[in-house]
Write a protein that holds these residues in place. Structure first.
Motif, PDB file in Angstrom:
ATOM      1  N   ARG A 120       6.279   0.613  -1.222  1.00  0.00           N
ATOM      2  CA  ARG A 120       6.695  -0.659  -0.623  1.00  0.00           C
ATOM      3  C   ARG A 120       5.731  -1.084   0.481  1.00  0.00           C
ATOM      4  O   ARG A 120       5.370  -2.255   0.588  1.00  0.00           O
ATOM      5  CB  ARG A 120       8.115  -0.532  -0.063  1.00  0.00           C
ATOM      6  N   THR A 121       5.344  -0.125   1.300  1.00  0.00           N
ATOM      7  CA  THR A 121       4.402  -0.425   2.375  1.00  0.00           C
ATOM      8  C   THR A 121       3.065  -0.890   1.818  1.00  0.00           C
ATOM      9  O   THR A 121       2.463  -1.855   2.311  1.00  0.00           O
ATOM     10  CB  THR A 121       4.189   0.818   3.259  1.00  0.00           C
ATOM     11  N   ARG A 122       2.590  -0.207   0.770  1.00  0.00           N
ATOM     12  CA  ARG A 122       1.319  -0.579   0.147  1.00  0.00           C
ATOM     13  C   ARG A 122       1.380  -1.955  -0.504  1.00  0.00           C
ATOM     14  O   ARG A 122       0.382  -2.669  -0.560  1.00  0.00           O
ATOM     15  CB  ARG A 122       0.953   0.467  -0.917  1.00  0.00           C
ATOM     16  N   ASP A 123       2.573  -2.326  -0.990  1.00  0.00           N
ATOM     17  CA  ASP A 123       2.723  -3.591  -1.711  1.00  0.00           C
ATOM     18  C   ASP A 123       3.035  -4.766  -0.796  1.00  0.00           C
ATOM     19  O   ASP A 123       2.964  -5.925  -1.215  1.00  0.00           O
ATOM     20  CB  ASP A 123       3.838  -3.457  -2.758  1.00  0.00           C
ATOM     21  N   GLU A 127      -0.365 -10.653  -2.855  1.00  0.00           N
ATOM     22  CA  GLU A 127      -0.214 -12.000  -3.404  1.00  0.00           C
ATOM     23  C   GLU A 127       0.749 -12.008  -4.583  1.00  0.00           C
ATOM     24  O   GLU A 127       1.496 -12.973  -4.774  1.00  0.00           O
ATOM     25  CB  GLU A 127      -1.586 -12.530  -3.841  1.00  0.00           C
ATOM     26  N   ALA A 128       0.730 -10.947  -5.374  1.00  0.00           N
ATOM     27  CA  ALA A 128       1.634 -10.841  -6.515  1.00  0.00           C
ATOM     28  C   ALA A 128       2.351  -9.495  -6.429  1.00  0.00           C
ATOM     29  O   ALA A 128       1.865  -8.487  -6.959  1.00  0.00           O
ATOM     30  CB  ALA A 128       0.864 -10.948  -7.827  1.00  0.00           C
ATOM     31  N   PRO A 129       3.489  -9.441  -5.747  1.00  0.00           N
ATOM     32  CA  PRO A 129       4.210  -8.172  -5.596  1.00  0.00           C
ATOM     33  C   PRO A 129       4.533  -7.546  -6.952  1.00  0.00           C
ATOM     34  O   PRO A 129       4.796  -8.237  -7.929  1.00  0.00           O
ATOM     35  CB  PRO A 129       5.494  -8.596  -4.865  1.00  0.00           C
ATOM     36  N   ASP A 130       4.493  -6.222  -6.990  1.00  0.00           N
ATOM     37  CA  ASP A 130       4.754  -5.476  -8.207  1.00  0.00           C
ATOM     38  C   ASP A 130       6.263  -5.348  -8.402  1.00  0.00           C
ATOM     39  O   ASP A 130       6.940  -4.623  -7.667  1.00  0.00           O
ATOM     40  CB  ASP A 130       4.106  -4.093  -8.119  1.00  0.00           C
ATOM     41  N   ALA A 131       6.818  -6.034  -9.404  1.00  0.00           N
ATOM     42  CA  ALA A 131       8.258  -6.023  -9.653  1.00  0.00           C
ATOM     43  C   ALA A 131       8.760  -4.632 -10.032  1.00  0.00           C
ATOM     44  O   ALA A 131       9.958  -4.341  -9.910  1.00  0.00           O
ATOM     45  CB  ALA A 131       8.598  -7.016 -10.762  1.00  0.00           C
ATOM     46  N   ARG A 132       7.863  -3.761 -10.473  1.00  0.00           N
ATOM     47  CA  ARG A 132       8.287  -2.415 -10.878  1.00  0.00           C
ATOM     48  C   ARG A 132       8.748  -1.584  -9.693  1.00  0.00           C
ATOM     49  O   ARG A 132       9.524  -0.635  -9.863  1.00  0.00           O
ATOM     50  CB  ARG A 132       7.150  -1.724 -11.617  1.00  0.00           C
ATOM     51  N   ILE A 133       8.293  -1.933  -8.493  1.00  0.00           N
ATOM     52  CA  ILE A 133       8.758  -1.204  -7.305  1.00  0.00           C
ATOM     53  C   ILE A 133      10.247  -1.446  -7.098  1.00  0.00           C
ATOM     54  O   ILE A 133      11.001  -0.533  -6.746  1.00  0.00           O
ATOM     55  CB  ILE A 133       7.930  -1.606  -6.068  1.00  0.00           C
ATOM     56  N   ALA A 134      10.690  -2.677  -7.327  1.00  0.00           N
ATOM     57  CA  ALA A 134      12.122  -2.965  -7.241  1.00  0.00           C
ATOM     58  C   ALA A 134      12.889  -2.220  -8.332  1.00  0.00           C
ATOM     59  O   ALA A 134      14.011  -1.746  -8.105  1.00  0.00           O
ATOM     60  CB  ALA A 134      12.359  -4.473  -7.360  1.00  0.00           C
ATOM     61  N   GLN A 135      12.295  -2.073  -9.512  1.00  0.00           N
ATOM     62  CA  GLN A 135      12.930  -1.313 -10.589  1.00  0.00           C
ATOM     63  C   GLN A 135      13.057   0.154 -10.202  1.00  0.00           C
ATOM     64  O   GLN A 135      14.073   0.798 -10.474  1.00  0.00           O
ATOM     65  CB  GLN A 135      12.116  -1.441 -11.877  1.00  0.00           C
ATOM     66  N   TRP A 145      10.967  12.360  -7.985  1.00  0.00           N
ATOM     67  CA  TRP A 145       9.546  12.499  -7.666  1.00  0.00           C
ATOM     68  C   TRP A 145       8.624  12.224  -8.856  1.00  0.00           C
ATOM     69  O   TRP A 145       7.709  11.407  -8.735  1.00  0.00           O
ATOM     70  CB  TRP A 145       9.282  13.877  -7.076  1.00  0.00           C
ATOM     71  N   PRO A 146       8.802  12.866 -10.023  1.00  0.00           N
ATOM     72  CA  PRO A 146       7.829  12.623 -11.095  1.00  0.00           C
ATOM     73  C   PRO A 146       7.841  11.190 -11.613  1.00  0.00           C
ATOM     74  O   PRO A 146       6.798  10.667 -12.018  1.00  0.00           O
ATOM     75  CB  PRO A 146       8.230  13.620 -12.186  1.00  0.00           C
ATOM     76  N   VAL A 147       8.981  10.523 -11.569  1.00  0.00           N
ATOM     77  CA  VAL A 147       9.056   9.137 -12.021  1.00  0.00           C
ATOM     78  C   VAL A 147       8.381   8.208 -11.017  1.00  0.00           C
ATOM     79  O   VAL A 147       7.640   7.289 -11.391  1.00  0.00           O
ATOM     80  CB  VAL A 147      10.525   8.728 -12.252  1.00  0.00           C
ATOM     81  N   ALA A 148       8.599   8.466  -9.724  1.00  0.00           N
ATOM     82  CA  ALA A 148       7.946   7.662  -8.686  1.00  0.00           C
ATOM     83  C   ALA A 148       6.443   7.910  -8.679  1.00  0.00           C
ATOM     84  O   ALA A 148       5.647   6.970  -8.548  1.00  0.00           O
ATOM     85  CB  ALA A 148       8.550   7.986  -7.315  1.00  0.00           C
ATOM     86  N   PHE A 149       6.040   9.167  -8.833  1.00  0.00           N
ATOM     87  CA  PHE A 149       4.607   9.481  -8.845  1.00  0.00           C
ATOM     88  C   PHE A 149       3.922   8.803 -10.024  1.00  0.00           C
ATOM     89  O   PHE A 149       2.793   8.324  -9.904  1.00  0.00           O
ATOM     90  CB  PHE A 149       4.402  10.996  -8.908  1.00  0.00           C
ATOM     91  N   ALA A 150       4.606   8.749 -11.161  1.00  0.00           N
ATOM     92  CA  ALA A 150       4.034   8.103 -12.340  1.00  0.00           C
ATOM     93  C   ALA A 150       3.726   6.633 -12.076  1.00  0.00           C
ATOM     94  O   ALA A 150       2.689   6.121 -12.511  1.00  0.00           O
ATOM     95  CB  ALA A 150       4.989   8.242 -13.525  1.00  0.00           C
ATOM     96  N   LEU A 151       4.612   5.954 -11.363  1.00  0.00           N
ATOM     97  CA  LEU A 151       4.337   4.555 -11.044  1.00  0.00           C
ATOM     98  C   LEU A 151       3.150   4.450 -10.096  1.00  0.00           C
ATOM     99  O   LEU A 151       2.280   3.579 -10.265  1.00  0.00           O
ATOM    100  CB  LEU A 151       5.565   3.894 -10.416  1.00  0.00           C
ATOM    101  N   ALA A 152       3.105   5.327  -9.097  1.00  0.00           N
ATOM    102  CA  ALA A 152       2.010   5.275  -8.128  1.00  0.00           C
ATOM    103  C   ALA A 152       0.653   5.458  -8.804  1.00  0.00           C
ATOM    104  O   ALA A 152      -0.298   4.719  -8.521  1.00  0.00           O
ATOM    105  CB  ALA A 152       2.218   6.340  -7.054  1.00  0.00           C
ATOM    106  N   VAL A 153       0.562   6.424  -9.723  1.00  0.00           N
ATOM    107  CA  VAL A 153      -0.731   6.654 -10.362  1.00  0.00           C
ATOM    108  C   VAL A 153      -1.028   5.602 -11.433  1.00  0.00           C
ATOM    109  O   VAL A 153      -2.190   5.264 -11.669  1.00  0.00           O
ATOM    110  CB  VAL A 153      -0.847   8.076 -10.949  1.00  0.00           C
ATOM    111  N   GLU A 154       0.005   5.038 -12.062  1.00  0.00           N
ATOM    112  CA  GLU A 154      -0.237   3.965 -13.026  1.00  0.00           C
ATOM    113  C   GLU A 154      -0.807   2.741 -12.317  1.00  0.00           C
ATOM    114  O   GLU A 154      -1.701   2.073 -12.835  1.00  0.00           O
ATOM    115  CB  GLU A 154       1.063   3.611 -13.751  1.00  0.00           C
ATOM    116  N   ARG A 155      -0.330   2.471 -11.114  1.00  0.00           N
ATOM    117  CA  ARG A 155      -0.847   1.351 -10.323  1.00  0.00           C
ATOM    118  C   ARG A 155      -2.297   1.570  -9.906  1.00  0.00           C
ATOM    119  O   ARG A 155      -3.028   0.607  -9.649  1.00  0.00           O
ATOM    120  CB  ARG A 155       0.023   1.160  -9.068  1.00  0.00           C
ATOM    121  N   SER A 156      -2.714   2.839  -9.832  1.00  0.00           N
ATOM    122  CA  SER A 156      -4.089   3.130  -9.410  1.00  0.00           C
ATOM    123  C   SER A 156      -5.113   2.736 -10.470  1.00  0.00           C
ATOM    124  O   SER A 156      -6.292   2.558 -10.167  1.00  0.00           O
ATOM    125  CB  SER A 156      -4.234   4.622  -9.092  1.00  0.00           C
ATOM    126  N   GLY A 157      -4.677   2.654 -11.735  1.00  0.00           N
ATOM    127  CA  GLY A 157      -5.595   2.361 -12.825  1.00  0.00           C
ATOM    128  C   GLY A 157      -6.318   3.582 -13.349  1.00  0.00           C
ATOM    129  O   GLY A 157      -7.188   3.468 -14.219  1.00  0.00           O
TER     130      GLY A 157
END
Length: 240
Positions: A120-123, A127-135, A145-157
């Motif tokens: 949330r802090t990073r987002d 300009e275009a907030p990531d709706a997946r953070i709300a999900q 933890w593993p589900v949250a980490f997966a989103l963090a690394v997916e956002r990294s590209g």
């Protein structure tokens, strides 16, 4: 017609730095405060030095992390990428329901919530907030933890395999530091243990990547027994 060979996307400098950040013990998710049963293993005499601590952690990486958290992160990474909210909720529930002790469940939920706040802090201000953070925030009773980490690394590209290697290394570094404090051991012993875990990590990650839903499992009886004992351990340094 020549055969088209599909190759993973390259790891960019930006993505590499993001993975280093997410694997760092400085990430404010509290990973340093957990030993995941290792402290109880020391108390019971199953771990009494560098060799036994290193063997314990390598076994935990191969038998528990590879078949549970790393495998969940791999599946969740794919689900986040395709926007599959139902799959994300299913994986999150699986993590919670397969935690065999209260402290194991509390750990994954606390670290998941903390990573959510970091995201949330990073987002903030984007300009275009990531709706997946709300999900992620909507997962009840908490994101794991593993589900949250997966989103963090997916956002990294970053490519998935490299993302899981970063996850495995972050876990390994936290656990080695726990061993240094709990056994106790010196820093040189810790580095030798970390070298063993680094050598074992690629195989563990490849196992996680190949793990199907039917093969994924979190059953580690002795780890569960020690975690349950740790909940009532008289003197302890760690939260698990």
């Amino acid at each position: 017609m020549p055969k088209v060979i599909s190759r993973p996307a390259p790891l960019t400098a930006s993505a590499l730095l993001q993975l280093m950040w997410l694997a760092s013990p400085a990430l404010p998710v509290g990973g340093f405060s957990y030993s995941e049963g290792l402290e109880a293993a020391v108390e019971s005499g199953r771990i009494d030095g560098e060799a036994s601590a290193g063997t314990w952690l390598v076994d935990q990486l191969r038998l528990a992390q590879a078949r549970a958290d790393l495998a969940v992160s791999a599946a969740a990474h794919r689900a986040w990428a395709r926007g599959d909210a139902a799959r994300i909720a299913e994986l999150n529930d699986w993590v919670r329901m397969t935690r065999e002790t209260m402290e194991m469940r509390l750990q994954t939920e606390q670290m998941g919530r903390s990573l959510l706040e970091w995201l949330r802090t990073r987002d903030a201000g984007a300009e275009a907030p990531d709706a997946r953070i709300a999900q992620l925030a909507a997962l009840r009773p908490a994101p794991t933890w593993p589900v949250a980490f997966a989103l963090a690394v997916e956002r990294s590209g970053a490519p998935l395999r490299e993302a899981l290697l970063a996850q495995a290394f972050g876990w390994a570094e936290n656990m080695v530091q726990a061993a240094i404090k709990a056994v106790p051991l010196g820093q040189s012993a810790g580095q030798r243990m970390l070298a063993r875990l680094v050598e074992a990590a690629p195989e563990a990650v490849d196992l996680a990547l190949a793990c199907t839903d039917g093969e994924r499992q979190a059953h580690a009886p002795m780890l569960a027994i020690l975690s349950a004992r740790h909940e009532a351990q008289y003197s302890r340094l760690f939260r698990s």
